[in-house]
Design a protein around this motif. Structure first.
Motif, PDB file in Angstrom:
ATOM      1  N   THR A 154       0.839  -1.206   0.000  1.00  0.00           N
ATOM      2  CA  THR A 154       0.000   0.000   0.000  1.00  0.00           C
ATOM      3  C   THR A 154       0.871   1.252   0.000  1.00  0.00           C
ATOM      4  O   THR A 154       0.541   2.250  -0.641  1.00  0.00           O
ATOM      5  CB  THR A 154      -0.943   0.001   1.220  1.00  0.00           C
ATOM      6  N   GLY A 155       2.004   1.170   0.706  1.00  0.00           N
ATOM      7  CA  GLY A 155       2.943   2.297   0.713  1.00  0.00           C
ATOM      8  C   GLY A 155       3.468   2.605  -0.681  1.00  0.00           C
ATOM      9  O   GLY A 155       3.570   3.773  -1.083  1.00  0.00           O
ATOM     10  N   ILE A 156       3.793   1.552  -1.435  1.00  0.00           N
ATOM     11  CA  ILE A 156       4.251   1.759  -2.821  1.00  0.00           C
ATOM     12  C   ILE A 156       3.114   2.336  -3.660  1.00  0.00           C
ATOM     13  O   ILE A 156       3.275   3.283  -4.421  1.00  0.00           O
ATOM     14  CB  ILE A 156       4.728   0.426  -3.451  1.00  0.00           C
ATOM     15  N   LEU A 157       1.934   1.736  -3.484  1.00  0.00           N
ATOM     16  CA  LEU A 157       0.764   2.141  -4.276  1.00  0.00           C
ATOM     17  C   LEU A 157       0.421   3.627  -4.078  1.00  0.00           C
ATOM     18  O   LEU A 157       0.054   4.314  -5.025  1.00  0.00           O
ATOM     19  CB  LEU A 157      -0.438   1.262  -3.907  1.00  0.00           C
ATOM     20  N   LYS A 158       0.531   4.084  -2.839  1.00  0.00           N
ATOM     21  CA  LYS A 158       0.221   5.489  -2.544  1.00  0.00           C
ATOM     22  C   LYS A 158       0.972   6.433  -3.473  1.00  0.00           C
ATOM     23  O   LYS A 158       0.408   7.396  -3.987  1.00  0.00           O
ATOM     24  CB  LYS A 158       0.615   5.806  -1.101  1.00  0.00           C
ATOM     25  N   HIS A 159       2.252   6.140  -3.661  1.00  0.00           N
ATOM     26  CA  HIS A 159       3.057   7.005  -4.540  1.00  0.00           C
ATOM     27  C   HIS A 159       2.600   6.921  -5.989  1.00  0.00           C
ATOM     28  O   HIS A 159       2.569   7.927  -6.694  1.00  0.00           O
ATOM     29  CB  HIS A 159       4.536   6.641  -4.424  1.00  0.00           C
ATOM     30  N   LYS A 160       2.249   5.720  -6.425  1.00  0.00           N
ATOM     31  CA  LYS A 160       1.747   5.564  -7.797  1.00  0.00           C
ATOM     32  C   LYS A 160       0.452   6.352  -7.969  1.00  0.00           C
ATOM     33  O   LYS A 160       0.223   6.977  -9.006  1.00  0.00           O
ATOM     34  CB  LYS A 160       1.474   4.082  -8.105  1.00  0.00           C
ATOM     35  N   VAL A 161      -0.395   6.303  -6.954  1.00  0.00           N
ATOM     36  CA  VAL A 161      -1.684   7.005  -7.025  1.00  0.00           C
ATOM     37  C   VAL A 161      -1.460   8.504  -7.151  1.00  0.00           C
ATOM     38  O   VAL A 161      -2.084   9.184  -7.972  1.00  0.00           O
ATOM     39  CB  VAL A 161      -2.561   6.668  -5.797  1.00  0.00           C
ATOM     40  N   ILE A 162      -0.527   9.020  -6.347  1.00  0.00           N
ATOM     41  CA  ILE A 162      -0.265  10.457  -6.402  1.00  0.00           C
ATOM     42  C   ILE A 162       0.279  10.856  -7.772  1.00  0.00           C
ATOM     43  O   ILE A 162      -0.119  11.874  -8.344  1.00  0.00           O
ATOM     44  CB  ILE A 162       0.687  10.884  -5.270  1.00  0.00           C
ATOM     45  N   ASP A 163       1.164  10.018  -8.337  1.00  0.00           N
ATOM     46  CA  ASP A 163       1.678  10.287  -9.689  1.00  0.00           C
ATOM     47  C   ASP A 163       0.539  10.395 -10.690  1.00  0.00           C
ATOM     48  O   ASP A 163       0.508  11.291 -11.536  1.00  0.00           O
ATOM     49  CB  ASP A 163       2.595   9.145 -10.151  1.00  0.00           C
ATOM     50  N   LEU A 164      -0.405   9.458 -10.586  1.00  0.00           N
ATOM     51  CA  LEU A 164      -1.509   9.446 -11.544  1.00  0.00           C
ATOM     52  C   LEU A 164      -2.461  10.616 -11.325  1.00  0.00           C
ATOM     53  O   LEU A 164      -2.985  11.186 -12.276  1.00  0.00           O
ATOM     54  CB  LEU A 164      -2.261   8.108 -11.462  1.00  0.00           C
ATOM     55  N   GLN A 165      -2.661  10.985 -10.068  1.00  0.00           N
ATOM     56  CA  GLN A 165      -3.516  12.148  -9.797  1.00  0.00           C
ATOM     57  C   GLN A 165      -2.899  13.404 -10.413  1.00  0.00           C
ATOM     58  O   GLN A 165      -3.588  14.238 -10.981  1.00  0.00           O
ATOM     59  CB  GLN A 165      -3.672  12.346  -8.292  1.00  0.00           C
ATOM     60  N   LEU A 180     -10.899  19.188 -11.140  1.00  0.00           N
ATOM     61  CA  LEU A 180     -11.248  19.711  -9.815  1.00  0.00           C
ATOM     62  C   LEU A 180     -11.406  18.561  -8.829  1.00  0.00           C
ATOM     63  O   LEU A 180     -10.956  18.640  -7.684  1.00  0.00           O
ATOM     64  CB  LEU A 180     -12.543  20.528  -9.874  1.00  0.00           C
ATOM     65  N   ALA A 181     -12.039  17.482  -9.294  1.00  0.00           N
ATOM     66  CA  ALA A 181     -12.192  16.322  -8.414  1.00  0.00           C
ATOM     67  C   ALA A 181     -10.820  15.787  -8.024  1.00  0.00           C
ATOM     68  O   ALA A 181     -10.571  15.446  -6.869  1.00  0.00           O
ATOM     69  CB  ALA A 181     -13.009  15.229  -9.109  1.00  0.00           C
ATOM     70  N   ALA A 182      -9.912  15.767  -9.005  1.00  0.00           N
ATOM     71  CA  ALA A 182      -8.579  15.212  -8.735  1.00  0.00           C
ATOM     72  C   ALA A 182      -7.823  16.051  -7.709  1.00  0.00           C
ATOM     73  O   ALA A 182      -7.221  15.517  -6.780  1.00  0.00           O
ATOM     74  CB  ALA A 182      -7.776  15.108 -10.031  1.00  0.00           C
ATOM     75  N   ILE A 183      -7.861  17.355  -7.855  1.00  0.00           N
ATOM     76  CA  ILE A 183      -7.107  18.178  -6.906  1.00  0.00           C
ATOM     77  C   ILE A 183      -7.774  18.142  -5.530  1.00  0.00           C
ATOM     78  O   ILE A 183      -7.108  18.142  -4.496  1.00  0.00           O
ATOM     79  CB  ILE A 183      -6.910  19.640  -7.402  1.00  0.00           C
ATOM     80  N   PHE A 184      -9.092  18.038  -5.522  1.00  0.00           N
ATOM     81  CA  PHE A 184      -9.802  17.922  -4.249  1.00  0.00           C
ATOM     82  C   PHE A 184      -9.413  16.620  -3.533  1.00  0.00           C
ATOM     83  O   PHE A 184      -9.125  16.615  -2.336  1.00  0.00           O
ATOM     84  CB  PHE A 184     -11.315  17.959  -4.492  1.00  0.00           C
ATOM     85  N   MET A 185      -9.388  15.527  -4.278  1.00  0.00           N
ATOM     86  CA  MET A 185      -9.023  14.246  -3.685  1.00  0.00           C
ATOM     87  C   MET A 185      -7.577  14.281  -3.203  1.00  0.00           C
ATOM     88  O   MET A 185      -7.230  13.750  -2.162  1.00  0.00           O
ATOM     89  CB  MET A 185      -9.183  13.098  -4.689  1.00  0.00           C
ATOM     90  N   MET A 186      -6.741  14.919  -3.990  1.00  0.00           N
ATOM     91  CA  MET A 186      -5.324  14.983  -3.644  1.00  0.00           C
ATOM     92  C   MET A 186      -5.114  15.779  -2.368  1.00  0.00           C
ATOM     93  O   MET A 186      -4.374  15.390  -1.476  1.00  0.00           O
ATOM     94  CB  MET A 186      -4.578  15.657  -4.788  1.00  0.00           C
ATOM     95  N   ARG A 187      -5.782  16.894  -2.270  1.00  0.00           N
ATOM     96  CA  ARG A 187      -5.584  17.761  -1.110  1.00  0.00           C
ATOM     97  C   ARG A 187      -6.294  17.226   0.136  1.00  0.00           C
ATOM     98  O   ARG A 187      -5.692  17.090   1.191  1.00  0.00           O
ATOM     99  CB  ARG A 187      -6.118  19.173  -1.416  1.00  0.00           C
ATOM    100  N   ASP A 188      -7.559  16.928  -0.046  1.00  0.00           N
ATOM    101  CA  ASP A 188      -8.349  16.625   1.147  1.00  0.00           C
ATOM    102  C   ASP A 188      -8.220  15.185   1.589  1.00  0.00           C
ATOM    103  O   ASP A 188      -8.521  14.847   2.719  1.00  0.00           O
ATOM    104  CB  ASP A 188      -9.818  16.976   0.908  1.00  0.00           C
TER     105      ASP A 188
END
Lengths: 185, 86
Positions: free
Chosen positions: A58-69, A135-143
């Protein structure tokens, strides 16, 4: 190692997929994130069994998710997004000319019982889908990731003002959608 | 310094307050506005509540066993893993 990774895919693949889907909100991108995580896991020797494999993956995945966001937000020139004067959406029509609420915000509360909660979450889900995807992406990323605002700006190469405007618009759109869909149901 | 905020300005500052520490003057102006404005108080609550709600949605998605990788996706990944190994 290959055997391990295949076991991990069997045991944790579905969970990792849900983790990614919850944040990226796009099945294909969520699959990509899981696959990249598995491939990164083959290369890495850092798993020592001290933490559970799931936590480590999950730790690895988190970084991949942020890259994609980040990519989701960058897909379109940021300037198109934050042009507050553009009225392609009614999202800005919240105030009259003197800055008063056109419709006063109402009290929103989390429903108590499980069934209502489920309905509520599905409405929230559809409201997120209705937001412009950036907007959804930045909201998910921030919040959701609790990313520092400064970090977002650095990562996206945008000014803090632009980030605030986007977050503001995302929140305004979401709360309005929830008022309409949830309170008036 | 203008002490009185419009609701529009107040709503922007409230949103910013979720992202960064406010300046001394913004904090003061917002405090003043929230004393007299019930609508903006509700807006403030809405935004905090929205964060909680989205976190719940994410948890619910993570825990939803009915959401699974498709068999095709799993097969594709198994293939990619094997290819990477050799």
């Amino acid at each position: 190692m290959t055997k391990n990774v295949n076991d991990w895919l069997t045991e944790h693949g579905d969970y990792l997929y849900r983790f990614a889907l919850a944040r990226l909100r796009d099945p294909h991108q969520a699959e990509d994130a899981v696959q990249e995580t598995m491939l990164a896991a083959i290369k890495s020797n850092s798993f020592e069994g001290a933490s559970s494999a799931r936590t480590w993956l999950t730790g690895i995945l988190k970084h991949k998710v942020i890259d994609l966001q980040r990519k989701q937000i960058r897909e379109q020139p940021i300037s198109d997004l934050v042009d507050l004067e553009s009225s392609d959406t009614s999202m800005d029509d919240f105030f009259d000319a003197s800055g008063h609420w056109l419709e006063k915000p109402q009290t929103l509360e989390m429903p108590e019982n499980a069934l209502q909660q489920k309905q509520f979450l599905s409405i929230l889900n559809s409201c997120l889908d209705k937001l412009p995807s950036k907007l959804a992406a930045i909201f998910m990323m921030r919040d959701v990731h609790e990313t520092e605002n400064d970090n977002i700006c650095k990562e996206l190469n945008i000014s803090t003002t632009n980030a605030w405007v986007m977050l503001y618009r995302a929140r305004m759109g979401l709360r309005k959608c929830l008022e309409i869909q949830w309170l008036a149901r | 310094m203008k002490l009185m905020l419009t609701c529009k300005q107040a709503s922007q500052i409230i949103s910013q307050s979720l992202d960064k520490p406010l300046s001394w003057s913004d904090r003061l102006k917002l405090k003043f506005h929230l004393i007299i404005c019930a609508a903006c108080n509700r807006f403030n609550q809405q935004l905090h509540w929205l964060n909680t709600a989205v976190k719940r949605l994410i948890q619910a998605t993570e825990n939803d066993d009915t959401i699974q990788l498709s068999l095709e996706a799993k097969a594709r990944m198994t293939k990619a893993i094997a290819a990477r190994k050799h």
